[in-house]
Design an enzyme around this catalytic site. Structure first.
Site, mmCIF file in Angstrom:
data_model
loop_
_atom_site.group_PDB
_atom_site.id
_atom_site.type_symbol
_atom_site.label_atom_id
_atom_site.label_comp_id
_atom_site.label_asym_id
_atom_site.label_seq_id
_atom_site.Cartn_x
_atom_site.Cartn_y
_atom_site.Cartn_z
ATOM 1 C CB CYS A 195 -0.101 6.511 0.945
ATOM 2 S SG CYS A 195 -0.129 4.916 0.121
ATOM 3 C CB CYS A 214 -3.280 4.830 -0.110
ATOM 4 S SG CYS A 214 -2.019 4.057 0.921
#
Ligand SMILES: [Zn+2]
Length: 141
Positions: A64, A67
């Protein structure tokens, strides 16, 4: 699982076991509060969110992109606010149960717990200043 927490003040690595309720981990060498970062799991989560300070839970995964942006920001906040916040990172690929329980639909999602109670939710990455404002505002009486 023990956490190894580097002290932001003196650089010593501290092996930290369970922290007694209401306390925060401190450096064995210099006594400074330690940046309290922890890898949460499905098995340990209920204990992970119990702390005498607000707990930010970061639901993330290695694939991600956002993230990877918010992760270092949270680590910075843990260092700057050592003794006043705990950051728990939950890898959603390895720990599917907790995200399911809290209806985490996308990542990054941040949850804030105060005294074990859900006090805030933030979906998506935020700049640091906005993240700090969210932390200070969420769940305050
Ligand atoms: Zn120290």
């Amino acid at each position: 699982m023990d956490d190894v927490l580097p002290c932001a003040a003196c650089g010593a690595n501290n092996r930290v076991k369970a922290v007694p309720p209401g306390q925060v981990p401190v450096c064995a060498r210099c006594g400074a509060s330690l940046p309290w970062l922890h890898a949460g799991t499905d098995a340990t989560f209920d204990g992970d969110i119990m702390a005498g300070v607000p707990v930010i839970v970061d639901f993330w995964a290695p694939w991600c992109g956002p993230c990877r942006v918010i992760g270092p920001v949270l680590e910075e906040i843990a260092r700057e606010r050592a003794g006043h916040v705990r950051v728990v990172k939950v890898n959603v690929d390895e720990n599917p149960q907790v995200p399911g329980r809290y209806q985490v639909q996308g990542i990054p999602t941040l949850l804030l717990f105060r005294n074990g109670q859900l006090a805030g939710r933030q979906v998506g990455a935020l700049p640091k200043a906005a993240l700090l404002a969210w932390l200070d505002r969420s769940g305050e009486p």
